[in-house]
Design an enzyme around this catalytic site. Sequence first.
Site, mmCIF file in Angstrom:
data_model
loop_
_atom_site.group_PDB
_atom_site.id
_atom_site.type_symbol
_atom_site.label_atom_id
_atom_site.label_comp_id
_atom_site.label_asym_id
_atom_site.label_seq_id
_atom_site.Cartn_x
_atom_site.Cartn_y
_atom_site.Cartn_z
ATOM 1 N N SER A 177 2.020 55.234 -31.015
ATOM 2 C CA SER A 177 1.078 55.318 -29.928
ATOM 3 C C SER A 177 0.825 56.731 -29.409
ATOM 4 O O SER A 177 -0.183 56.956 -28.736
ATOM 5 C CB SER A 177 1.561 54.454 -28.766
ATOM 6 O OG SER A 177 2.771 54.962 -28.226
ATOM 7 N N LYS A 209 1.753 63.262 -22.714
ATOM 8 C CA LYS A 209 1.241 61.924 -23.047
ATOM 9 C C LYS A 209 0.836 61.238 -21.751
ATOM 10 O O LYS A 209 1.548 61.362 -20.733
ATOM 11 C CB LYS A 209 2.331 61.123 -23.775
ATOM 12 C CG LYS A 209 1.875 59.746 -24.258
ATOM 13 C CD LYS A 209 2.949 59.052 -25.100
ATOM 14 C CE LYS A 209 2.510 57.697 -25.621
ATOM 15 N NZ LYS A 209 3.536 57.025 -26.444
ATOM 16 N N SER A 244 6.750 55.666 -31.985
ATOM 17 C CA SER A 244 5.539 56.323 -31.480
ATOM 18 C C SER A 244 5.595 57.837 -31.378
ATOM 19 O O SER A 244 4.568 58.459 -31.094
ATOM 20 C CB SER A 244 5.165 55.739 -30.124
ATOM 21 O OG SER A 244 4.561 54.490 -30.327
HETATM 22 N N1 GLN Z 1 3.931 50.657 -33.271
HETATM 23 C C1 GLN Z 1 4.985 50.184 -32.422
HETATM 24 C C2 GLN Z 1 4.438 49.152 -31.472
HETATM 25 O O1 GLN Z 1 3.306 48.905 -31.543
HETATM 26 C C3 GLN Z 1 5.640 51.319 -31.697
HETATM 27 C C4 GLN Z 1 5.061 51.679 -30.415
HETATM 28 C C5 GLN Z 1 5.851 52.703 -29.652
HETATM 29 O O2 GLN Z 1 6.823 53.277 -30.150
HETATM 30 N N2 GLN Z 1 5.467 52.875 -28.389
HETATM 31 O O3 GLN Z 1 5.116 48.603 -30.676
#
Ligand code: GLN
Length: 492
Positions: free
Chosen positions: A154, A79, A178
């Site tokens: 994400s 990532k 995410s």
């Molecule tokens: N969708 C969640 C957010 O927008 C999770 C994001 C994540 O786990 N990095 O914060």
Amino acid sequence: MTDLHRLSIRELSEGLAGSKFSSRELTEHYLKRIAKIDAQVQSYVTVTPEQALAQADAADALRQSGMANVLTGVPVAHKDIFCTHGIKTTAGSKMLDNFISPYDATVVAKGKVAGLVTLGKVNMDEFAMGSTSESSYFGATKNPWALDHVPGGSSGGSAAAVAADLAPFATGTDTGGSIRQPASFCGLTGLKPTYGRVSRFGMIAYASSLDQGGPMARSAEDCAYLMNGMAGHDDRDSTSVNKDVDDYVANLNGTSVKGLRIGIPKQYFNVAGLDADVKARVEESLKKLEEMGATLVEIDLNMTDAYVPTYYLIAPAEASSNLQRFDGVRYGYRCENPVDLTDLYKRSRSEGFGPEVQRRILIGTYALSAGYYDAYYVKAQKVRRLIQQDFLKAFESVDVIAAPSAPTTAYKIGASLDPVEMYLGDIYTIAVNLAGLPAINAPVGFDKDQLPVGLQLIGNYWSESQLLSVVHQYQQATDWHTKRAAIAEETV
Ligand code: GLN
């Protein structure tokens, strides 16, 4: 061999050990697939063929000399939130479009020690804020199952790369789902470890008390291999826990599903917005686990309504603090021709950050400001403790807790969810981060549009082996995890 991308990590490891193919052949095969297929999926921000082939040759040489590890020569995608020495690390942001890290994140360094070959860096929502990967400065990644749909976020690039067979497995991070949600949207297995199990050193911070790295792959077995290469104490991360690491591969059959008590939170299956197909597939998977000997126990998680407001206060508060460093002076993009220092800060940050990141910085700064701190941030921290206690109470009577990973399957690209709608989609994942618990997503079938559905199992602290083992056994008895998107069937 033309079907190297069909092999599991164990098969890759055995094939390399038995000289059926070399790491160079394997790496070239994946690079060819990326060159041919990724234009449609757009999972990679940066592909690093030269470094990858050099690493592959080094891996092959190590193998010749009899010094190879289990993972020596196996490719991985990271990532783009993990710092990589000499390779661009963007966190999906214009802010870091030209950032070349002078060091490796611990996860990347450990991967190198384990012998992994880095294929490149994969796309993500900007600074990991989002659930679709559309907020990336580098454009939206597509869901390999339906190219007009998002892969989730994400860690959407990680999920799409693996689901299109453009990497055998990938690293992800999970601050509020995410890893689990994109794994769910793309039909993969993804593990969010207990907070403190995987080092955060060199992982660009979103919300430090919630962030945790973990593996994303096609199966629990593949995740276990990557987890063995990622987990462990790190002096350079003060929240990393100094506790023995399990051998996740050796433990894959270590937990008996027979007699396993699976908690079914009443509140979770009555959430408005839970899609009927998602509910049905999750219930079928639980039925299957029941047939395998598990007992389903109805439980209460009374704090469910508090998850979204609590997370969307604490996460932006921490983000607003973490992202202060991107000011055009110390780090990141700098605007052209600033007239003075204030102008430099203002324009660098408003030109360098996208709208979702700016929204969260504003909310977080507001919540932390004098006069509001007690009413918002301190209160949210208290509620966070109650959410944790709710889980701990549940674990007195059950071994794991089941839930969907997301209330829906993948959204259409550009579905123009308003921010609150998008935040509500995180209902099933974010409490796990607030409590610091581990949880896993496993694919359990498809909805009416042939989009993947995921089951989430939440465990008590340090139960990664148990979660991987339960899913591994489910995967021995079912074949959802072996299904491939049509695009993954393309040959090169
Ligand atoms: N969708 C969640 C957010 O927008 C999770 C994001 C994540 O786990 N990095 O914060």
